[in-house]
Design a protein around this motif. Structure first.
Motif, PDB file in Angstrom:
ATOM      1  N   ARG A   1       7.679   1.070   3.227  1.00  0.00           N
ATOM      2  CA  ARG A   1       6.800   0.278   2.730  1.00  0.00           C
ATOM      3  C   ARG A   1       5.726  -0.339   3.685  1.00  0.00           C
ATOM      4  O   ARG A   1       6.172  -0.359   4.801  1.00  0.00           O
ATOM      5  CB  ARG A   1       7.206  -0.834   1.848  1.00  0.00           C
ATOM      6  CG  ARG A   1       7.964  -0.213   0.481  1.00  0.00           C
ATOM      7  CD  ARG A   1       8.504  -1.280  -0.318  1.00  0.00           C
ATOM      8  NE  ARG A   1       9.513  -0.664  -1.180  1.00  0.00           N
ATOM      9  CZ  ARG A   1       9.313  -0.316  -2.626  1.00  0.00           C
ATOM     10  NH1 ARG A   1       7.882  -0.192  -2.845  1.00  0.00           N
ATOM     11  NH2 ARG A   1      10.624   0.049  -3.254  1.00  0.00           N
ATOM     12  N   LYS A   2       4.466  -0.552   3.217  1.00  0.00           N
ATOM     13  CA  LYS A   2       3.660  -1.032   4.232  1.00  0.00           C
ATOM     14  C   LYS A   2       2.840  -2.238   3.356  1.00  0.00           C
ATOM     15  O   LYS A   2       2.107  -1.865   2.323  1.00  0.00           O
ATOM     16  CB  LYS A   2       2.449   0.010   4.623  1.00  0.00           C
ATOM     17  CG  LYS A   2       1.370  -0.432   5.515  1.00  0.00           C
ATOM     18  CD  LYS A   2       0.483   0.382   6.086  1.00  0.00           C
ATOM     19  CE  LYS A   2      -0.353  -0.211   7.165  1.00  0.00           C
ATOM     20  NZ  LYS A   2      -1.476  -1.129   6.675  1.00  0.00           N
ATOM     21  N   ILE A   3       2.834  -3.304   3.878  1.00  0.00           N
ATOM     22  CA  ILE A   3       2.008  -4.483   3.402  1.00  0.00           C
ATOM     23  C   ILE A   3       0.824  -4.519   4.199  1.00  0.00           C
ATOM     24  O   ILE A   3       0.757  -4.892   5.152  1.00  0.00           O
ATOM     25  CB  ILE A   3       2.910  -5.744   3.189  1.00  0.00           C
ATOM     26  CG1 ILE A   3       4.286  -5.343   2.430  1.00  0.00           C
ATOM     27  CG2 ILE A   3       2.232  -7.081   2.733  1.00  0.00           C
ATOM     28  CD1 ILE A   3       5.274  -6.753   2.683  1.00  0.00           C
ATOM     29  N   ASP A   4      -0.431  -4.361   3.323  1.00  0.00           N
ATOM     30  CA  ASP A   4      -1.636  -4.472   4.165  1.00  0.00           C
ATOM     31  C   ASP A   4      -2.189  -5.882   4.006  1.00  0.00           C
ATOM     32  O   ASP A   4      -3.213  -6.223   4.675  1.00  0.00           O
ATOM     33  CB  ASP A   4      -2.618  -3.248   3.620  1.00  0.00           C
ATOM     34  CG  ASP A   4      -2.653  -3.221   2.280  1.00  0.00           C
ATOM     35  OD1 ASP A   4      -2.088  -3.999   1.501  1.00  0.00           O
ATOM     36  OD2 ASP A   4      -3.587  -2.493   1.901  1.00  0.00           O
TER      37      ASP A   4
ATOM     38  N   ALA B   1       0.646  -1.226  -0.041  1.00  0.00           N
ATOM     39  CA  ALA B   1      -0.211  -0.058   0.092  1.00  0.00           C
ATOM     40  C   ALA B   1       0.848   1.230   0.135  1.00  0.00           C
ATOM     41  O   ALA B   1       1.939   1.324   0.731  1.00  0.00           O
ATOM     42  CB  ALA B   1      -1.076  -0.021   1.188  1.00  0.00           C
ATOM     43  N   LYS B   2       0.739   2.473  -0.849  1.00  0.00           N
ATOM     44  CA  LYS B   2       1.352   3.575  -0.742  1.00  0.00           C
ATOM     45  C   LYS B   2       0.238   4.493  -0.383  1.00  0.00           C
ATOM     46  O   LYS B   2      -0.561   5.005  -0.988  1.00  0.00           O
ATOM     47  CB  LYS B   2       1.675   3.914  -2.117  1.00  0.00           C
ATOM     48  CG  LYS B   2       2.872   2.745  -2.541  1.00  0.00           C
ATOM     49  CD  LYS B   2       3.296   3.214  -4.116  1.00  0.00           C
ATOM     50  CE  LYS B   2       4.268   2.175  -4.643  1.00  0.00           C
ATOM     51  NZ  LYS B   2       4.844   2.624  -5.795  1.00  0.00           N
ATOM     52  N   THR B   3       0.590   5.019   0.848  1.00  0.00           N
ATOM     53  CA  THR B   3      -0.556   5.920   1.473  1.00  0.00           C
ATOM     54  C   THR B   3       0.001   7.243   2.058  1.00  0.00           C
ATOM     55  O   THR B   3      -0.541   7.913   2.260  1.00  0.00           O
ATOM     56  CB  THR B   3      -1.120   5.127   2.803  1.00  0.00           C
ATOM     57  OG1 THR B   3      -0.114   4.997   3.645  1.00  0.00           O
ATOM     58  CG2 THR B   3      -2.211   3.880   2.366  1.00  0.00           C
ATOM     59  N   THR B   4       1.340   7.158   2.444  1.00  0.00           N
ATOM     60  CA  THR B   4       2.045   8.591   2.494  1.00  0.00           C
ATOM     61  C   THR B   4       3.002   8.862   1.793  1.00  0.00           C
ATOM     62  O   THR B   4       3.561   8.191   0.681  1.00  0.00           O
ATOM     63  CB  THR B   4       2.847   8.006   4.202  1.00  0.00           C
ATOM     64  OG1 THR B   4       3.803   7.188   3.725  1.00  0.00           O
ATOM     65  CG2 THR B   4       1.844   7.624   5.321  1.00  0.00           C
ATOM     66  N   ILE B   5       3.515   9.958   1.773  1.00  0.00           N
ATOM     67  CA  ILE B   5       4.442  10.616   0.774  1.00  0.00           C
ATOM     68  C   ILE B   5       5.674   9.825   1.034  1.00  0.00           C
ATOM     69  O   ILE B   5       6.322   9.720  -0.144  1.00  0.00           O
ATOM     70  CB  ILE B   5       4.592  12.095   0.932  1.00  0.00           C
ATOM     71  CG1 ILE B   5       5.423  12.900  -0.155  1.00  0.00           C
ATOM     72  CG2 ILE B   5       5.348  12.296   2.346  1.00  0.00           C
ATOM     73  CD1 ILE B   5       4.686  12.788  -1.307  1.00  0.00           C
ATOM     74  N   PHE B   6       6.092   9.388   2.047  1.00  0.00           N
ATOM     75  CA  PHE B   6       7.219   8.575   1.991  1.00  0.00           C
ATOM     76  C   PHE B   6       7.156   7.167   1.451  1.00  0.00           C
ATOM     77  O   PHE B   6       8.038   6.597   1.013  1.00  0.00           O
ATOM     78  CB  PHE B   6       7.589   8.239   3.639  1.00  0.00           C
ATOM     79  CG  PHE B   6       8.101   9.466   4.257  1.00  0.00           C
ATOM     80  CD1 PHE B   6       9.352  10.140   3.868  1.00  0.00           C
ATOM     81  CD2 PHE B   6       7.268  10.099   5.434  1.00  0.00           C
ATOM     82  CE1 PHE B   6       9.723  11.337   4.515  1.00  0.00           C
ATOM     83  CE2 PHE B   6       7.555  11.030   6.042  1.00  0.00           C
ATOM     84  CZ  PHE B   6       8.775  12.154   5.499  1.00  0.00           C
ATOM     85  N   GLN B   7       6.186   6.676   1.698  1.00  0.00           N
ATOM     86  CA  GLN B   7       5.788   5.418   0.795  1.00  0.00           C
ATOM     87  C   GLN B   7       5.584   5.553  -0.609  1.00  0.00           C
ATOM     88  O   GLN B   7       6.210   4.586  -1.384  1.00  0.00           O
ATOM     89  CB  GLN B   7       4.555   4.689   1.273  1.00  0.00           C
ATOM     90  CG  GLN B   7       4.501   4.027   3.012  1.00  0.00           C
ATOM     91  CD  GLN B   7       3.446   3.954   3.470  1.00  0.00           C
ATOM     92  OE1 GLN B   7       2.493   4.312   2.997  1.00  0.00           O
ATOM     93  NE2 GLN B   7       3.321   3.167   4.815  1.00  0.00           N
ATOM     94  N   ILE B   8       5.072   6.521  -1.282  1.00  0.00           N
ATOM     95  CA  ILE B   8       5.067   6.805  -2.651  1.00  0.00           C
ATOM     96  C   ILE B   8       6.367   6.860  -3.001  1.00  0.00           C
ATOM     97  O   ILE B   8       6.943   6.455  -4.180  1.00  0.00           O
ATOM     98  CB  ILE B   8       4.440   8.106  -2.914  1.00  0.00           C
ATOM     99  CG1 ILE B   8       2.952   7.833  -2.500  1.00  0.00           C
ATOM    100  CG2 ILE B   8       4.316   8.669  -4.247  1.00  0.00           C
ATOM    101  CD1 ILE B   8       1.962   9.262  -2.409  1.00  0.00           C
ATOM    102  N   TYR B   9       7.337   7.582  -2.448  1.00  0.00           N
ATOM    103  CA  TYR B   9       8.619   7.838  -2.916  1.00  0.00           C
ATOM    104  C   TYR B   9       9.656   6.667  -2.350  1.00  0.00           C
ATOM    105  O   TYR B   9      10.909   6.457  -2.819  1.00  0.00           O
ATOM    106  CB  TYR B   9       9.536   9.191  -2.586  1.00  0.00           C
ATOM    107  CG  TYR B   9       8.689  10.222  -3.240  1.00  0.00           C
ATOM    108  CD1 TYR B   9       9.123  10.341  -4.712  1.00  0.00           C
ATOM    109  CD2 TYR B   9       7.799  10.883  -2.721  1.00  0.00           C
ATOM    110  CE1 TYR B   9       8.357  11.373  -5.211  1.00  0.00           C
ATOM    111  CE2 TYR B   9       7.126  12.124  -3.292  1.00  0.00           C
ATOM    112  CZ  TYR B   9       7.486  12.252  -4.544  1.00  0.00           C
ATOM    113  OH  TYR B   9       6.893  13.335  -5.396  1.00  0.00           O
ATOM    114  N   GLY B  10       8.950   5.756  -1.887  1.00  0.00           N
ATOM    115  CA  GLY B  10       9.762   4.506  -1.763  1.00  0.00           C
ATOM    116  C   GLY B  10      10.732   4.097  -0.513  1.00  0.00           C
ATOM    117  O   GLY B  10      11.656   3.535  -0.329  1.00  0.00           O
ATOM    118  N   VAL B  11      10.750   5.269   0.431  1.00  0.00           N
ATOM    119  CA  VAL B  11      11.493   5.464   1.578  1.00  0.00           C
ATOM    120  C   VAL B  11      11.078   4.253   2.621  1.00  0.00           C
ATOM    121  O   VAL B  11      11.924   3.437   3.117  1.00  0.00           O
ATOM    122  CB  VAL B  11      11.175   6.570   2.188  1.00  0.00           C
ATOM    123  CG1 VAL B  11      12.080   6.663   3.712  1.00  0.00           C
ATOM    124  CG2 VAL B  11      11.989   7.846   1.349  1.00  0.00           C
TER     125      VAL B  11
END
Length: 80
Positions: free
Chosen positions: A69-72, A57-67
């Motif tokens: 990751r969250k597996i839901d 899941a890409k839910t925050t700005i950090f996750q969008i840029y790959g810093v």
């Protein structure tokens, strides 16, 4: 007789194949807490686990840029 056509080789061998059946399970998960629950679920399956596919899941700005990751959830493919 040249006008008579032969069946392709694959056509005759396809009749002998066993039709495989699969089931896809959706497993909601919190990766930091659910290791034991995942282990119990996998061990409770009757068939063979073919693959486990994580949904990232890409839910925050950090996750969008790959810093981070969250597996839901996981998709678990079982051959039955």
């Amino acid at each position: 007789n040249l006008t008579k056509q032969r069946k392709p080789v694959w056509e005759s061998s396809i009749k002998n194949l066993e039709i495989m059946k699969y089931k896809v399970h959706r497993f909601e998960i919190n990766m930091t807490q659910d290791q034991g629950r995942l282990e119990h679920f996998i061990n409770s399956l009757k068939g063979e686990v073919i693959s486990i596919v994580p949904n990232i899941a890409k839910t925050t700005i950090f996750q969008i840029y790959g810093v981070t990751r969250k597996i839901d959830f996981l998709l678990i493919i079982e051959k039955i």
